[in-house]
Design an enzyme around this catalytic site. Sequence first.
Site, mmCIF file in Angstrom:
data_model
loop_
_atom_site.group_PDB
_atom_site.id
_atom_site.type_symbol
_atom_site.label_atom_id
_atom_site.label_comp_id
_atom_site.label_asym_id
_atom_site.label_seq_id
_atom_site.Cartn_x
_atom_site.Cartn_y
_atom_site.Cartn_z
ATOM 1 N N SER A 117 -23.305 -28.616 -4.772
ATOM 2 C CA SER A 117 -23.964 -27.514 -4.717
ATOM 3 C C SER A 117 -25.006 -27.423 -3.249
ATOM 4 C CB SER A 117 -25.184 -27.331 -5.637
ATOM 5 O OG SER A 117 -26.164 -26.425 -5.307
ATOM 6 N N GLU A 119 -27.746 -26.821 -2.950
ATOM 7 C CA GLU A 119 -29.015 -27.083 -3.218
ATOM 8 C C GLU A 119 -29.006 -28.630 -2.767
ATOM 9 O OE1 GLU A 119 -31.827 -25.610 -4.506
ATOM 10 O OE2 GLU A 119 -30.639 -23.627 -4.580
ATOM 11 N N TYR A 140 -32.534 -30.127 -9.913
ATOM 12 C CA TYR A 140 -31.157 -29.821 -9.832
ATOM 13 C C TYR A 140 -30.599 -30.064 -8.734
ATOM 14 C CZ TYR A 140 -26.938 -26.606 -9.492
ATOM 15 O OH TYR A 140 -25.799 -26.273 -9.598
ATOM 16 N N LYS A 182 -28.744 -10.815 -13.287
ATOM 17 C CA LYS A 182 -29.947 -10.013 -13.944
ATOM 18 C C LYS A 182 -30.143 -8.726 -13.376
ATOM 19 C CE LYS A 182 -34.951 -11.189 -14.153
ATOM 20 N NZ LYS A 182 -36.056 -11.987 -14.032
HETATM 21 P P1 GDP Z 1 -29.631 -20.565 -7.843
HETATM 22 O O1 GDP Z 1 -29.893 -20.412 -6.469
HETATM 23 O O2 GDP Z 1 -28.452 -21.419 -8.197
HETATM 24 O O3 GDP Z 1 -30.909 -20.965 -8.440
HETATM 25 O O4 GDP Z 1 -29.496 -19.037 -8.331
HETATM 26 P P2 GDP Z 1 -30.626 -17.907 -8.887
HETATM 27 O O5 GDP Z 1 -29.483 -16.806 -8.664
HETATM 28 O O6 GDP Z 1 -31.007 -18.270 -10.016
HETATM 29 O O7 GDP Z 1 -31.510 -17.775 -7.472
HETATM 30 C C1 GDP Z 1 -31.116 -17.159 -6.536
HETATM 31 C C2 GDP Z 1 -32.374 -17.052 -5.733
HETATM 32 O O8 GDP Z 1 -33.030 -15.791 -6.113
HETATM 33 C C3 GDP Z 1 -33.681 -17.797 -5.656
HETATM 34 O O9 GDP Z 1 -34.098 -18.030 -4.568
HETATM 35 C C4 GDP Z 1 -34.587 -17.476 -6.543
HETATM 36 O O10 GDP Z 1 -35.806 -17.694 -6.217
HETATM 37 C C5 GDP Z 1 -34.350 -15.902 -6.494
HETATM 38 N N1 GDP Z 1 -34.981 -15.066 -7.397
HETATM 39 C C6 GDP Z 1 -36.008 -14.197 -7.048
HETATM 40 N N2 GDP Z 1 -36.253 -13.632 -8.295
HETATM 41 C C7 GDP Z 1 -35.359 -14.195 -9.548
HETATM 42 C C8 GDP Z 1 -35.389 -13.873 -10.616
HETATM 43 O O11 GDP Z 1 -36.045 -13.247 -11.236
HETATM 44 N N3 GDP Z 1 -34.638 -14.942 -11.434
HETATM 45 C C9 GDP Z 1 -33.833 -15.917 -10.524
HETATM 46 N N4 GDP Z 1 -33.023 -16.542 -11.579
HETATM 47 N N5 GDP Z 1 -34.055 -16.032 -9.361
HETATM 48 C C10 GDP Z 1 -34.809 -15.127 -8.799
#
Ligand code: GDP
Length: 313
Positions: A117, A119, A140, A182
Site C-alpha cells: 500500500s 501507506e 496499517y 461513503k
Molecule cells: P485509506 O486512504 O485507505 O484510509 O482510504 P479512505 O477512503 O478511508 O480515506 C481516504 C482519505 O479520505 C483519507 O485521507 C481520510 O482522512 C479522508 N477522509 C475524509 N473524510 C473521511 C471519512 O468520512 N471517512 C473516511 N474513510 N475517510 C475520510
Amino acid sequence: MGLALITGVTGQDGTYLVEDLLADGVEVHGLVRPGSIAPINDRVIQHRIDLTDSAGLQGLVSDLQPELIFHLAGQTSVAESWADPVAAINQTGVPTAALLSAIASASPGSRFVNASSAEIFGDAPAPQSEKTPVNPLSPYGAAKALGFFLVQGFRDRGMHASSAILYNHESPRRPEQFVTRKISKAAARIALGRQKTLRLGNLDAARDWGWAPDYVRALRLMAQQETAADYVIGTGESHSVREFVAAAFRVAGIEDWQSHVEIDPEFLRPADPKVQLADSSLARQRLGWAPTVDFAGIAEAMVIADLEAESRS
Ligand code: GDP
C-alpha cells in the site's frame, strides 16, 4: 491455465481477481478465514485456514503447489488500524510472514504477489516511486511495511516474490468505510431525498484514486514477469476528498454539495498523509500497465451504481 491461490478472496480486489482468473481458465483456490460468512464466488475452491496458522498453510501449499499466490488479505483500512493496532499487525503483518515461510519450505516454485500500500510511504513528498523511503504513519502502514520488507527478504533468497505498492483504488464494490463509497452512496441517497447530510473528516487530503479492476490487472502482470520486483501502481493524478465530493454530487445532479456536507471530528485521523501521488513509470515501462478509467469516470461509475441500487431498494 494453471492454479492460483488467493487470500482476501471476498474483498473488492479479490472478487475482481477471481473473475479475471476464472475467465482465463485458471483453477482458483481461496483461503477463507474460519468463521467468515462473507459471500464467495461458488467457482472458488475454498480452504478454511487461519492466515496465522503456519503449519496449516504449509500443508495447503505443499498439496496444491500453486503457480500463483496473490496475497490480498489484511485489515482493510487505516482508520480501523488506529482503533485496533494489534489487529493491524496480526491480520496484515503476521500472515505475510506465515505465507512466505510456508511457500519457501513447501512450494518454492510458486510466484507470490503481495498487495502492499501507498501507506508504507507515510507523508513522503509527492510523487512517490519505488525509490521513496518507507516511512509509515499509521499502524496499517507499519503492518504493510513489515510485509513489504519480508517480501524483499524472501526475494533476495531466491523466491519469485513481488509487492504491488497500490494507491487507493475504488469501484462500486468498495465498502462504505472508505471515503469514496461513503460519498457516492450519500450523493445517491441525498439526490433521492433519503438522506440530508453527509459527515466527513479531512476534505483537503489528496489521494491518487484509481479503478480497482486496473489494479488487479497489474497484480497479474507482475506475476508474469520473468524477474520479480516491487512496483508502484497508481494513476499519477491526485485529487482532494473535496474534489471527489464535488464530482460525485455533480453526477447525482447536485451542484451545491456544500449545503449537504458537515465536518465531523470523529472522521479526522491522528496522522493522515496529505498528498499521495504515484509515479508509476516503472510499471508503465516494464509491465506495459496503464490505468483505463480516470477520476471523473470513477466518480461517475460509483454514483450511477449507487443510484441504481438505491432505486431498487
Ligand atoms: P485509506 O486512504 O485507505 O484510509 O482510504 P479512505 O477512503 O478511508 O480515506 C481516504 C482519505 O479520505 C483519507 O485521507 C481520510 O482522512 C479522508 N477522509 C475524509 N473524510 C473521511 C471519512 O468520512 N471517512 C473516511 N474513510 N475517510 C475520510
